[in-house]
Design a protein around this motif. Structure first.
Motif, short mmCIF file in Angstrom:
data_model
loop_
_atom_site.label_atom_id
_atom_site.label_comp_id
_atom_site.label_asym_id
_atom_site.label_seq_id
_atom_site.Cartn_x
_atom_site.Cartn_y
_atom_site.Cartn_z
N LYS A 38 -4.66 -1.99 1.61
CA LYS A 38 -4.76 -2.27 3.04
C LYS A 38 -5.60 -3.52 3.30
O LYS A 38 -5.29 -4.31 4.19
N GLU A 87 -5.34 2.54 -2.53
CA GLU A 87 -4.77 2.46 -1.19
C GLU A 87 -5.65 1.62 -0.28
O GLU A 87 -5.15 0.79 0.49
N TYR A 107 -12.58 0.87 4.66
CA TYR A 107 -11.75 0.67 3.48
C TYR A 107 -12.52 0.00 2.35
O TYR A 107 -12.34 0.32 1.17
N SER A 151 -3.62 -6.87 4.92
CA SER A 151 -4.03 -7.35 6.24
C SER A 151 -4.49 -8.79 6.22
O SER A 151 -4.67 -9.40 7.29
N TRP A 198 1.68 1.88 6.92
CA TRP A 198 1.80 0.44 6.71
C TRP A 198 3.21 0.11 6.27
O TRP A 198 3.73 0.71 5.33
N SER A 200 0.24 3.97 1.81
CA SER A 200 0.24 4.68 3.08
C SER A 200 1.53 4.42 3.85
O SER A 200 1.99 3.29 3.96
N PRO A 234 0.82 -1.21 0.00
CA PRO A 234 0.00 0.00 0.00
C PRO A 234 0.85 1.26 0.00
O PRO A 234 2.01 1.24 0.39
#
Length: 316
Positions: free
Chosen positions: A61, A57, A46, A65, A16, A13, A11
């Protein structure tokens, strides 16, 4: 597992951790197990961002995950002899498909929805690569393929086995019926699938040592090869086809009428079982000569025909 696929899942971000360029599978598994899990509220947010705004993005995520879920599922299929890295790779494809299709308003967690897609991709990969010969084509056969081993183990554990049966690997008639009933398949399908699963793969072309060659032990490639397209075989087939059609007709035209009819009645008007042709005595009676004379005419005619076929065959 390729680095390209790993980086594609990273991702944007900064919150992360990005997966580094990993050198081995253990490092990858360790890295994905350290990825943070999403709460139900975060997952819902999300998933809506992905659905409503096609957010890359948010998709990253959701995928990141759940990579540990793919690793966990892949361990269930290690018994098929395929590399775990390949199983994880295929499972990740299924996970990404699940993230794309996930509906956050259905009231279920992504992990429950994604399990189906992860397993489906792994199943497809196993069926394509486990054997050269496909072992399962219908939905029922696939279900049987992926459940037969575990069911066999459960049945053997539940049935009281005598000491002499402890090394038995095949199913009894009663166990076959139980498996067929539980999986809703035919009894014959259970027997066929067990036979396929119990037979090991055969290497088509190993490199046998000299002792094996001298003993007459050859790999299947030695007797499974198709020789019909070899140049000599093609040439021989062409010659046979010519002689059986145009060649023999051309040779017959070089004979006089009596010789041609004798050859035709003796060799060309015969049924597959050998019946139908006229005998030497029958032809001798028809032409008013001895059977030996008919035989002499036949021999001379055959020699003349063979001589006439040589230039025709060369021209063909």
């Amino acid at each position: 597992m390729s680095q390209t696929t790993v980086h594609a899942l990273t991702p944007a971000s900064a919150q992360w951790p990005a997966l580094p360029a990993l050198g081995n599978l253990d490092a990858y598994i360790s890295a994905v197990n350290r990825m943070p899990m999403l709460t139900a509220e975060e997952e819902l947010r999300y998933a809506r961002e992905l659905r409503d705004h096609n957010s890359v993005e948010a998709a990253g995520k959701l995928v990141m995950s759940h990579l540990r879920v793919v690793v966990a599922v892949s361990r269930q299929y290690l018994g098929y002899g395929l590399p775990q890295g390949d199983l994880i790779q295929e499972g990740n494809v299924g996970l990404m498909k699940a993230v794309r299709r996930f509906d956050p308003e259905q009231g279920v967690r992504l992990v429950s929805y994604a399990l189906h897609w992860i397993k489906a991709e792994i199943h497809e990969f196993i069926l394509k690569n486990w054997r050269m010969v496909k072992v399962a084509t219908t939905k029922a056969q696939r279900k049987l393929f992926f459940n037969l081993r575990s069911l066999k183990a459960d049945l053997k554990a539940s049935h009281a086995m005598t000491e002499g049966e402890q090394y038995r690997t095949s199913l009894t008639d009663r166990e076959i019926d139980e498996v067929a009933s539980q999986l809703n398949v035919k009894r014959e399908e259970v027997i066929e699938m067990e036979t396929r699963l119990s037979g090991g793969d055969v290497v088509l072309d190993p490199t046998p040592v000299d002792e094996e060659r001298e003993a007459g032990h050859f790999a299947p490639i030695a007797y499974l090869a198709d020789h019909t397209h070899e140049p000599t075989a093609v040439l021989e087939a062409k010659e046979r086809n010519f002689l059986a059609t145009d060649g023999i007709q051309m040779a017959l035209q070089t004979l006089d009428e009596r010789s041609r009819r004798i050859v035709q009645e003796r060799w060309l008007n015969v049924n597959d079982d050998g019946s139908g042709g006229m005998t030497l005595h029958e032809l001798a009676e028809e032409y008013g000569v001895s059977a030996e004379r008919i035989r002499q005419i036949e021999v001379a005619a055959m020699k003349k025909m063979r001589k006439a076929m040589v230039p025709a065959l060369a021209a063909a």
